[in-house]
Design a protein around this motif. Structure first.
Motif, short mmCIF file in Angstrom:
data_model
loop_
_atom_site.label_atom_id
_atom_site.label_comp_id
_atom_site.label_asym_id
_atom_site.label_seq_id
_atom_site.Cartn_x
_atom_site.Cartn_y
_atom_site.Cartn_z
N LYS A 37 27.52 25.31 -57.26
CA LYS A 37 28.90 25.78 -57.39
C LYS A 37 29.41 25.55 -58.82
O LYS A 37 29.97 26.45 -59.46
CB LYS A 37 29.77 25.03 -56.37
N ASP B 90 27.45 39.76 -45.77
CA ASP B 90 28.75 39.32 -45.26
C ASP B 90 28.67 37.87 -44.76
O ASP B 90 29.69 37.26 -44.51
CB ASP B 90 29.24 40.27 -44.15
N LYS B 91 27.47 37.35 -44.60
CA LYS B 91 27.33 35.94 -44.20
C LYS B 91 26.66 35.19 -45.35
O LYS B 91 25.90 35.77 -46.11
CB LYS B 91 26.47 35.85 -42.94
N ARG B 92 26.93 33.88 -45.42
CA ARG B 92 26.43 33.12 -46.56
C ARG B 92 24.93 32.82 -46.49
O ARG B 92 24.34 32.40 -47.47
CB ARG B 92 27.19 31.78 -46.68
N GLY B 120 31.08 41.03 -48.66
CA GLY B 120 31.50 39.73 -49.16
C GLY B 120 30.36 39.02 -49.88
O GLY B 120 29.25 39.56 -50.00
N ASN B 121 30.66 37.81 -50.35
CA ASN B 121 29.63 36.93 -50.95
C ASN B 121 28.86 37.55 -52.12
O ASN B 121 27.71 37.19 -52.35
CB ASN B 121 28.62 36.48 -49.88
N LEU B 124 28.02 34.88 -54.68
CA LEU B 124 26.94 34.01 -54.21
C LEU B 124 25.61 34.74 -54.33
O LEU B 124 24.60 34.17 -54.75
CB LEU B 124 27.21 33.61 -52.75
N ASN B 197 37.21 34.67 -50.27
CA ASN B 197 36.41 35.81 -50.73
C ASN B 197 37.27 36.75 -51.57
O ASN B 197 37.75 36.36 -52.62
CB ASN B 197 35.74 36.54 -49.58
N GLU B 266 35.21 39.29 -55.23
CA GLU B 266 35.75 37.99 -54.89
C GLU B 266 36.64 37.42 -55.98
O GLU B 266 36.39 37.64 -57.16
CB GLU B 266 34.60 37.00 -54.67
#
Lengths: 1178, 373
Positions: A37, B90-92, B120-121, B124, B197, B266
């Motif tokens: 992070k 959409d999921k991490r 999303g994400n 990440l 997000n 995001e």
């Protein structure tokens, strides 16, 4: 105002960025997530491409040396190193600093790269005191890693470090907890599944709190019953006190191990070993007991104790020694041994005793003997497996040993005598039964001792025929005491185990042992001796039959053996010879000391072959070849063995061969002479042909005639090449070619070579390339003419056989030595190539690849042979590699001495006019009329005054009468030849007039002979006019002149070479051709003047002849004019003059011819003006 | 490369036939959403040809200096790998395990990324992608999807049609990238104190919409409500500060029932946001600048220009948008025909750094063969 606001915004943005970064720290206690992070936020906000957190290993383990391990890298892809060695440069760099910035320009940059694909950029390293360091990298030129920014970041990074530390502690505590849980699980297993009874009790009230599965089994109580009891219930009444004492110890935290007694449910008392300790069980201080029932063990121990007394009663020594050689037990009977060894129980055994056991090949069981005073003990060491000690059992063997030794000594003596006997020794008793049978008996008869002993001797080894005789003999001796064969050596026939009969020598002696009669028989196998005797007989017979005479003598030469041939050949008898000496027969030993020298040489060499002369009884001598050997037998027996062969016939043949060889050499000489003479004979007329055709060329000729002349010239040139080839070849063959050693420029000769052959390559449309290694010295020493000859031959060949592609000449430096350079030459072409089967003999004389080539390409076939021989003469070797249709490469490597300026031959400078020979008086001594004409014309053209003598006699007369500036002397002349004439002139007339030999004798050595005879120089025919000019010029001591063109060309400019057509725009003529040929401007002006003098006359002739209709004459003059016009490159008339000639010749008198002649007149007028101007300007 | 204006499946098939595709090639299909063919059907038909392909549905296309709201662009590329689909963004817990190892070949490759612009994400995803390939490779691409901002399956390869996914294709060409937007700071910074997000809940600990509304009214004298939100907000995006570069633009596209701002891409919590404003000429200049940066000082003899330009720039520039494309084209050699898509978010690594997801930005990629570089 707006700007200030922007600055403020920037500051605020910075602060906000730091705020965001701070808040991205500690996102998770998980280190990976925390780093992920923080790093991704950092990179998203700053131009940073790589971040890595390195952990000081001391954080995890204080005992470790300070070194670093990679904890997290982002992107992981880039990190290639995971551990840094202690004292890595990074450690030094960050010491006592908040952070450091290392730009790729700083010297430390490369030391600290631990990532891949790093070239330019900046590293920033934050020192996270007590944790490790954070490494950032950016390749951005914007310098986001600058001091100001990093200072701002410092606090944030420190917080990040703290959060990582928290993560590490978190991770540690999780690990510790996990470890504890694991341990507890292991304890439970240890308790419940222990094979011994275990229990846990309350230390305060001794109540049993837990028991394992073994407790009920052992004590007879159920688990529930046990949990109702206290420890006291398990102890017999008389042990209560002891129990209390023990509990006290445990309460004090001591571990205890005791043997005591326990009572089972059925009231049985058992012996137990108890191990106790204090533990924390469910928050209460408890005792833990591990119980072992040792009742059985105790009983056994008692039994063992009694049993152990047993060895004490043993009358022999019994000892026990452990593996450290310590004596752990000794019974009373061992005392004597211990006294000798001076040890007690508990001491070490003497090492010489123990080592015998320990180092024995079978240390588990070892008997050793020990001398103690007058006693000998046998000690048997018996290793007790698993017990780690030896039991040692002793016994007194003194008497046994003594008896054994006595017996053994006596037996050994006898046995060793019998055993070592070379003869078979057999002992028989009175019944002939065998009682002794030695090894040799076994070897001779084949029976083994165990087979033979007890058998009757006659049944075993005496053939059936003789058995009865043996039995009777024995019987008679025993009855009468008479034994004729006893104590004598006799030869009898014996029998082998396989039935074979063979001769033996036997001697039998009767012996009395302990009152009994025995017979000892000694037998020897004499088969070999018999064979040898037979062989000697055969050998003697054979020696007597050989065709060589065999003579053996002692070192004095006295014959000790001769064969019959020796006798036959010399006419003496064998007997007579044996009374004689070698010197009586062999003549070469007659001189004093000859024999002694011969013996010395023989003793040194061992074997020699000599040619000698033998003398017969009747005095006749004949040649022999003798193979003599020196033989030494034993210490002092020395012999000379001679195998002698009559070589009368061979000698005769040899003489004939020598004679034949001389004849052959003579023939070769004759051939040599023939070739040399022939070349002379051919050269002389050739000289005339070439010379005359050169002169003829200068005269006005018809086209047809010119063509014929051209053919004559080229044919004679070819013929000359062939003659030169043959001459060279024969010179080399005869070993008469000597190489020059003069300075030359390789560059110059190869470049000239290319210049002179280029036109051939151009004609064929192929490339001709030259490569000279620039490392090659400017001046080398060698024979440039011959080297050129080789290279020219190879290049001409290459061009000849190549239709497309190129020919390449390469000279490369192989190596440079202090005084030499070794150069490799290569001539490569892309031509037709040579077939493999022809490659081998391509260098043979008179060989071309096949006969058709000769027809197609011409040549003598000697070229390559000459090349090869020349190269070999140079000390090199020519090699050829070729592939059909791909080309051929000839290569060779030659050494040259490195030279300098002074080694170059003095170049002859000519600075004055060719008219320097004007009025020189020349005597030409020449018998050949053609040659006379040629030389005279040439000489007269140079302005000399020529007188001619047809032979040597006339020449002498003329020299006596007249004065000459120079004499040109042929060598082969009628009456008196050139050499004799010269000698006469020098010696009798005594004049120093320069004499130049002018000869077709081109054999090496001629020059020397000429000079010896008193000549000044030498020039071979056919000669180049320039060469002759130069030589004459050299000797008349006039200042030297400009090197003229061949005078025929300079005198009359009508003759022209092929011209390049190029005209300067404003001039009708172009002098570039002249300027190329003549350095001297005066020569050019002379030529122009000649043109100006002659051309008007020609023009007049043309005009007159044309007006009179004599067109043939017009053509003739036009032809002459054409050459002059071409020489001056008068482009505007080039076409016209040819047309005029053509039309006039064809007798075509039309308007064209007239107008062309008109134009010719006009142009010439302008031309004359221009040329006059040119002359004036000079 | 070719542009087909009426993308019937049969026409696409015929077009592909003409591209002379080799086994080591993969075909990129950029499809404009209007009158787009049925993607499932398209995938089925193309799969039967046994060729490798990948593509997405976009609000519009760029071909030369024109924008097309209909049609399809086909371009073949030599590729290092088969286009790789990462699903479940959409999921991490999406996985990047199937990414190939590139080792030393990275410098010969460029990563072309198409992703569902509405998923999303994304940060990440990029973070993990960067962790795998690092900066040894250039990344470029764009967000696919519909201008209606309704999420639907918009990506496809021979393996099927996907949403909440990304397609990564490693092209065997080198690249140089130019990234610019031309937006300038109007107000800020504001701290994004509460985000989820792409939902921005709070700015400076206050309701995000209220702060935004207040600032627009104060600084730009415009009134913005939930009803006219998109019309106004397209002129006032957010910018996330990045040292030494233009800020990273985030596009607010709507207000939800909780008065939270919904953005494309995001918004990291605690990020410092600026509110930006745009002048058409700045934006157009930015496009030219991005092109210049991509071309660099010395250009190879031949190259492809691939554009990912934000659809919201079209909405903002309206008729001026033509000038933006002309500005790009003018920078190029006359025989070079740029092509690309108008996207929901643009992807680039700025040339050699961390991968970023932009809004309202133009990403210019110059792709060329190594030998010609």
């Amino acid at each position: 105002m707006k700007k200030t606001q922007n600055i403020n915004i920037d500051i605020i943005q910075d602060i906000a960025s730091l705020y965001e970064l701070s808040l991205s720290i500690g996102h998770s206690l998980d280190i990976q997530q925390n780093c992920e992070k923080f790093f991704s936020t950092l990179m998203s906000r700053k131009n940073i491409e790589f971040a890595a957190l390195w952990l000081d290993n001391q954080v995890l383990n204080k005992d470790k040396a300070s070194s670093y391990s990679l904890l997290y890298a982002y992107p992981q892809f880039k990190a290639v190193t995971e551990h840094l060695l202690p004292h890595h440069p990074i450690t030094q760099l960050i010491q006592n600093k908040k952070f450091v910035i290392i730009d790729h320009l700083s010297p430390e940059f490369h030391q600290i790269i631990t990532e891949k694909d790093i070239q330019e950029g900046t590293y920033a390293i934050f020192n996270l005191e007590g944790l490790g360091f954070l490494k950032l990298f950016s390749s951005s030129p914007d310098h986001s890693l600058n001091v100001a920014d990093l200072n701002k970041l410092y606090k944030v990074i420190c917080s990040f470090g703290v959060s990582i530390q928290a993560g590490i502690y978190h991770r540690k505590s999780i690990e510790q907890t996990k470890e504890r849980i694991k341990l507890e699980q292991q304890y439970q297993i240890l308790f419940y599944e222990n094979p011994n009874p275990m229990l846990i009790y309350d230390l305060d009230n001794l109540k049993i709190l837990a028991v394992n599965d073994e407790m009920p089994t052992k004590y007879g109580y159920s688990r529930d019953e046990l949990l109702q009891l206290t420890l006291r219930d398990l102890s017999p009444d008389d042990h209560t006190f002891e129990l209390q004492e023990r509990i006290k110890s445990i309460q004090q935290g001591k571990d205890t191990t005791v043997t005591t007694k326990h009572r089972l449910k059925n009231q049985t008392i058992i012996d137990v070993l108890i191990k106790g300790r204090q533990i924390d069980y469910q928050g209460i201080k408890c005792g833990l007991k591990l119980i072992e029932d040792i009742t059985e063990k105790k009983k056994n121990e008692e039994a063992i104790r009694l049993l152990a007394k047993f060895p004490d009663e043993n009358p022999f020594p019994v000892l026990r020694v452990d593996l450290q050689a310590i004596l752990v037990y000794a019974n009373p009977a061992s005392q004597e041994l211990l006294n000798i060894w001076k040890i007690h129980v508990g001491d070490k055994l003497p090492s010489k005793i123990y080592n015998k056991v320990a180092h024995s090949s079978s240390p588990h069981f070892k008997e050793i003997k020990v001398q103690a005073n007058d006693k000998i003990y046998s000690l048997i060491f018996n290793y007790v497996a698993g017990a780690m000690y030896y039991n040692v059992y002793g016994s007194d063997i003194t008497e046994t040993k003594k008896a054994e030794r006595a017996l053994r000594e006596s037996e050994t003596k006898t046995r060793s005598i019998i055993k070592s006997a070379l003869d078979a020794v057999i002992l028989i008793d009175r019944d002939s039964s065998i009682t002794e049978w030695n090894d040799q008996a076994e070897a001779i008869f084949g029976w083994k001792p165990e087979e033979a002993l007890g058998q009757k001797l006659h049944e075993l080894i005496i053939p059936e025929n003789y058995r009865e005789m043996h039995i009777q003999g024995m019987k008679r001796y025993l009855e009468t005491g008479y034994g004729p064969v006893l104590n004598k050596r006799i030869e009898i026939t014996a029998m082998h185990i396989n039935g074979a009969e063979f001769p033996v020598e036997l001697s039998i002696s009767p012996i009395i042992i302990r009152g009994e009669i025995f017979f000892s028989a000694f037998l020897r196998d004499i088969t070999e001796r018999r064979e040898a005797e037979k062989e000697i007989k055969l050998l003697r017979k054979w020696i007597n039959q050989v065709s060589d005479a065999v003579q053996v003598s002692d070192l004095e030469g006295n014959f000790v053996f001769v064969n019959e041939e020796a006798a036959r050949r010399t006419g003496y008898s064998v007997y007579e010879l044996l009374q004689m000496n070698v010197k009586d027969i062999e003549q070469i030993f007659s001189p004093e000391k000859a024999w002694e020298t011969h013996i010395q040489e023989l003793q040194k060499e061992g074997n020699i072959i000599i040619e000698g002369v033998n003398k017969r009884r009747d005095g006749y001598c004949f040649p022999v070849e003798v193979n003599v050997k020196y033989i030494r037998i034993g210490e002092n027996q020395e012999f000379i063995v001679a195998f002698s062969r009559d070589i009368t016939t061979r000698k005769k043949a040899e003489e004939e061969l020598i004679h034949a060889k001389l004849k052959a050499e003579e023939a070769a000489q004759v051939k040599q002479q023939f070739l040399s003479t022939m070349s002379h004979e051919i050269r002389t007329p050739m000289n005339a042909i070439i010379g005359m055709s050169r002169l003829l060329e200068k005269t006005p000729l018809l086209e047809k005639q010119k063509e014929y002349l051209k053919a004559i010239k080229s044919s004679s040139q070819n013929l000359l090449v062939i003659i030169n080839d043959i001459l060279d070849f024969s010179k080399i063959e005869a070993g008469k070619l000597e190489l020059d050693h003069i300075g030359f420029s390789l560059k110059e000769i190869t470049e000239n070579l290319v210049k002179s052959t280029k036109y051939k390559a151009e004609e064929k449309g192929i490339g001709l390339y030259l490569y000279i290694d620039p490392e090659i010295k400017e001046i080398l020493i060698g024979d440039p003419v011959r080297l050129n000859q080789v290279l020219l031959n190879l290049s001409n060949n290459a061009i000849k056989f190549t239709y497309q592609g190129y020919v390449k000449i390469e000279c490369k430096l192989s190596c440079t030595l202090p005084e030499h350079q070794i150069i490799s030459f290569k001539v490569t072409d892309t031509g037709k190539g040579i077939r493999k089967e022809k490659l081998a003999n391509i260098f043979d004389s008179f060989t071309q690849e096949d006969a058709t080539i000769n027809r197609k390409f011409g040549g003598t076939g000697l070229g390559l042979t000459i090349c090869k021989q020349l190269i070999e003469l140079f000390g090199g070797k020519i090699e050829v590699a070729s592939e059909v249709n791909h080309g051929t490469t000839f290569s060779f490597t030659l050494p040259f001495k490195i030279g300098n300026e002074h080694d170059l031959p003095q170049s002859e400078e000519y600075t004055i006019e060719e008219s320097s020979l004007q009025n020189i008086r020349v005597l030409l001594v020449e018998d050949n009329e053609m040659n006379q004409l040629f030389a005279r014309t040439l000489l007269e053209e140079w302005g000399t005054l020529v007188d001619i003598a047809e032979d040597g006699k006339i020449a002498i007369e003329k020299v006596q009468k007249n004065v000459y500036d120079i004499i040109l002397m042929d060598m082969q002349l009628p009456l008196i030849n050139g050499l004799e004439a010269t000698q006469y002139i020098r010696q009798e007339i005594n004049t120093q007039v320069p004499i130049i030999a002018l000869t077709a004798n081109a054999i090496k050595g001629d020059e020397d002979r000429c000079l010896q005879a008193g000549m000044n120089d030498y020039i071979s025919k056919p000669f180049e006019p320039t060469k002759l000019f130069r030589k004459i010029n050299k000797f008349i001591h006039l200042p030297s002149s400009v090197l003229p063109n061949p005078p025929v060309a300079t005198q009359n400019a009508k003759n022209s070479e092929i011209m390049e057509t190029q005209t300067t725009p404003d001039k009708l003529y172009d002098l570039s051709k002249f300027e190329k040929s003549f350095k001297n401007r005066d020569t050019i002006i002379n030529l122009i003047q000649i043109f100006l003098e002659e051309t008007p006359g020609l023009l007049r002739e043309i005009n007159t002849n044309y007006s009179q209709g004599e067109l043939i004459q017009v053509a003739y003059h036009a032809h002459t004019l054409k050459a002059s016009l071409d020489l001056l490159q008068i482009e505007s008339l080039s076409e016209d003059i040819r047309t005029i000639e053509k039309l006039a010749k064809a007798q075509e008198n039309d308007e064209t011819l007239g107008s062309l002649i008109e134009k010719l007149n006009q142009v010439c007028m302008t031309l004359f003006e221009q040329l006059n101007q040119e002359v004036l300007l000079t | 490369m070719m542009y087909i204006s009426h993308p019937e499946i049969s026409a696409i098939g015929a077009g592909i036939e003409q591209l002379n595709v080799q086994a080591s090639d993969s075909i990129l299909l950029l499809i404009a959403e209007q009158n787009a063919p049925n993607l499932d059907e398209l995938v089925r038909v193309l799969s039967e040809k046994g060729i490798s392909f990948f593509g997405g549905l976009f609000p519009a296309l760029i071909y030369g200096d024109e924008k097309y709201e209909e049609g399809i662009i086909l371009q073949k590329f030599p590729v290092f790998n088969k286009p790789l689909v990462i699903q479940g963004l959409d999921k991490r817990d999406f996985s990047l395990e199937n990414l190939p190892q590139i080792d030393s070949e990275g410098y010969q490759l460029s990563a072309l990324i198409l992703l569902d612009g509405m998923t999303g994400n994304i940060s990440l995803f990029f973070s993990r992608l960067y962790n795998h390939f690092g900066n040894s490779i250039n990344y470029l691409g764009g967000g696919a999807g519909s201008l209606s901002l309704v999420q639907k399956p918009c990506l496809f390869t021979e393996e099927g049609v996907f949403e909440n996914a990304a397609i990564i294709t490693l092209i065997r060409m080198k690249s140089r990238l130019g990234v610019k937007h031309g937006w300038q700071t109007l107000a800020g910074p504001f701290l994004a104190t509460d985000t989820h997000n792409n939902i921005l809940r709070e700015l400076n600990w206050k309701n995000a919409f209220e702060v935004y509304q207040e600032t627009i009214e104060k600084s730009a004298q415009q009134t913005i409500t939930a009803d006219n939100f998109f019309d106004i907000s397209k002129g006032f995006p957010f910018g996330i500060h990045k040292t030494g570069s233009e800020s990273i633009v985030r596009d607010p596209i709507s207000v939800n029932d909780q008065s939270e701002l919904v953005c494309v891409g995001e918004i990291p919590e605690n990020a410092a946001l600026m509110i930006l404003e745009g002048q058409p000429e700045n934006l157009i200049n930015a496009a030219a600048e991005a092109t210049q940066i991509a071309l660099g000082a010395s250009q190879p003899s031949t190259y492809d220009i691939l554009l990912f330009d934000c659809i919201s720039r079209v909405l903002f520039l309206e008729d001026h948008f033509k000038e933006e494309l002309k500005a790009v084209k003018q920078e190029l050699k006359p025989d070079i025909c740029p092509f690309g898509a108008l996207t929901l978010g643009e992807i680039s690594s700025y040339g050699d750094g961390h991968i970023e997801f932009f809004n309202k930005t133009i990403v210019v990629g110059m792709l060329y063969k190594e030998t010609e570089g």
